[in-house]
Design a protein around this motif. Structure first.
Motif, PDB file in Angstrom:
ATOM      1  N   ALA A 308     -10.715   2.224  -3.806  1.00 46.66           N
ATOM      2  CA  ALA A 308     -10.120   2.435  -2.490  1.00 46.66           C
ATOM      3  C   ALA A 308      -8.984   1.451  -2.221  1.00 46.66           C
ATOM      4  O   ALA A 308      -7.931   1.821  -1.694  1.00 46.66           O
ATOM      5  N   VAL A 309      -9.186   0.189  -2.595  1.00 50.36           N
ATOM      6  CA  VAL A 309      -8.150  -0.824  -2.367  1.00 50.36           C
ATOM      7  C   VAL A 309      -6.902  -0.516  -3.193  1.00 50.36           C
ATOM      8  O   VAL A 309      -5.773  -0.590  -2.692  1.00 50.36           O
ATOM      9  N   VAL A 310      -7.096  -0.164  -4.454  1.00 51.60           N
ATOM     10  CA  VAL A 310      -5.954   0.169  -5.313  1.00 51.60           C
ATOM     11  C   VAL A 310      -5.199   1.364  -4.752  1.00 51.60           C
ATOM     12  O   VAL A 310      -3.968   1.387  -4.715  1.00 51.60           O
ATOM     13  N   ARG A 311      -5.935   2.377  -4.300  1.00 55.45           N
ATOM     14  CA  ARG A 311      -5.299   3.572  -3.761  1.00 55.45           C
ATOM     15  C   ARG A 311      -4.538   3.267  -2.476  1.00 55.45           C
ATOM     16  O   ARG A 311      -3.412   3.764  -2.267  1.00 55.45           O
ATOM     17  N   LEU A 312      -5.103   2.430  -1.608  1.00 60.49           N
ATOM     18  CA  LEU A 312      -4.417   2.077  -0.365  1.00 60.49           C
ATOM     19  C   LEU A 312      -3.186   1.235  -0.635  1.00 60.49           C
ATOM     20  O   LEU A 312      -2.136   1.445  -0.001  1.00 60.49           O
ATOM     21  N   ARG A 313      -3.276   0.305  -1.569  1.00 62.66           N
ATOM     22  CA  ARG A 313      -2.090  -0.511  -1.901  1.00 62.66           C
ATOM     23  C   ARG A 313      -0.992   0.351  -2.504  1.00 62.66           C
ATOM     24  O   ARG A 313       0.192   0.145  -2.220  1.00 62.66           O
ATOM     25  N   ALA A 314      -1.363   1.323  -3.306  1.00 64.87           N
ATOM     26  CA  ALA A 314      -0.358   2.212  -3.876  1.00 64.87           C
ATOM     27  C   ALA A 314       0.309   3.053  -2.783  1.00 64.87           C
ATOM     28  O   ALA A 314       1.515   3.284  -2.813  1.00 64.87           O
ATOM     29  N   GLY A 315      -0.495   3.474  -1.781  1.00 63.90           N
ATOM     30  CA  GLY A 315       0.073   4.219  -0.682  1.00 63.90           C
ATOM     31  C   GLY A 315       1.023   3.392   0.162  1.00 63.90           C
ATOM     32  O   GLY A 315       2.081   3.856   0.573  1.00 63.90           O
ATOM     33  N   VAL A 316       0.658   2.126   0.427  1.00 65.68           N
ATOM     34  CA  VAL A 316       1.538   1.242   1.189  1.00 65.68           C
ATOM     35  C   VAL A 316       2.843   0.972   0.427  1.00 65.68           C
ATOM     36  O   VAL A 316       3.924   0.982   0.997  1.00 65.68           O
TER      37      VAL A 316
END
Length: 321
Positions: A308-316
């Motif tokens: 989840a953290v990796v996916r959110l950082r990629a989205g940001v």
């Protein structure tokens, strides 16, 4: 005889001086109303907060504690990291379990890619669009148990699939699809992606129908067609929908595939189709090692959190670009 005392004084709002005796500042008239609203808001939120505390926070903390103990359901004895080291990472089956989980997750982009292609075909076709959307969405309306039992019958040694192969002269390829280590895992992966195929098609189709039509029309006038239109125009416009499909399906691959494995293969043959989620169940309820099951639960939580953290950082990062 009357005396003219001049105009009546005009009432002014109450003021207060700053802490250093500076210019007077108006006293907020609605401060009492705001405080009252906050109190009522916290009162309405309190039942939900209590439920979250009792049903999520407390069991999670208990699971974390029991993962460091030797717990038999009644008493717990502290053993430190033994459940993680000996029970998980040094277990002879852990490598295969991790590979199985990784294979299921890595299959998701292929399933979403196929959904994207079908959604694009639907978006560029007017004939039968409503019917096809209903047909594609049908699998998501079925429960995991129904899907698992149905495909366990279809893929069995005497199931309809082998009968169909024999009928068309391909009986040489007939087998018990859930009896072999490789074929069983491939079957689980295919059925899982099929079950999420419909909702991904509908989601991506929705993104395409809400995209800016002027951009597509301008690209068509500039000579963009076929694959070039799909890659350079369609995909960038539905990028957020693609990300949502990937997040949703990958999360399900990590945390929601238990019922499918239980009804189709029970994790077998051996541990050929056992994932982290299913290992939590077998260690706790089949083998009675509740503490190791709690450790698997914490590991599963950490894997989901990292994803989840990796996916959110990629989205940001994508938003910043």
């Amino acid at each position: 005889m009357t005396v003219d005392l001049g105009p009546a004084p005009v009432a002014t709002p109450a003021v207060r001086r700053g802490s250093r005796g500076g210019t007077p500042t108006p006293r907020p008239a609605a401060s009492g109303v705001a405080r009252q609203r906050r109190r009522w808001g916290m009162l309405f939120v309190l039942p939900a907060a209590v439920l979250v505390l009792l049903l999520i926070v407390v069991p999670s903390v208990q699971g974390l504690y029991y993962s460091f103990t030797d717990w038999n359901g009644r008493t717990a004895q502290w053993v430190g990291l033994d459940n993680y080291v000996s029970g998980i990472f040094l277990s002879p089956d852990f490598a295969r379990i991790a590979i199985n989980s990784l294979c299921v997750v890595l299959s998701v982009p292929f399933g979403v890619g196929l959904s994207l292609i079908v959604a694009n075909l639907l978006a560029n076709s007017t004939w039968g669009r409503t019917w096809f959307r209903a047909i594609y969405f049908l699998p998501i309306a079925l429960s995991w148990v129904v899907i698992g039992i149905t495909f366990a019958y279809l893929l069995s040694g005497r199931g309809p699939i082998n009968a169909l192969l024999s009928a068309v002269g391909l009986g040489l390829f007939s087998q018990d699809w859930l009896g072999g280590e490789t074929s069983a895992l491939v079957s689980i992966i295919l059925v899982f992606n099929w079950s999420y195929f419909g909702i991904n098609v509908v989601l991506l189709f929705t993104g395409m129908t809400t995209a800016d039509a002027s951009i597509t029309e301008a690209a068509r006038l500039d000579g963009a067609h076929g694959i070039k239109m799909f890659v350079h125009i369609v995909i960038p416009q539905v990028r957020r929908y693609i990300e949502l499909s990937l997040i949703m399906t990958m999360t399900a691959a990590i945390t929601q595939i238990f019922a499918l494995i239980y009804t189709m293969t029970s994790g077998g043959p051996g541990v050929a189709t056992t994932t982290l989620e299913y290992a939590l169940y077998t260690r706790s309820f089949s083998l009675g090692h509740f503490s190791q099951g709690a450790a698997f639960g914490i590991l599963l939580f950490l894997v989901s959190l990292v994803f989840a953290v990796v996916r959110l950082r990629a989205g940001v990062k994508a938003d910043d670009d």
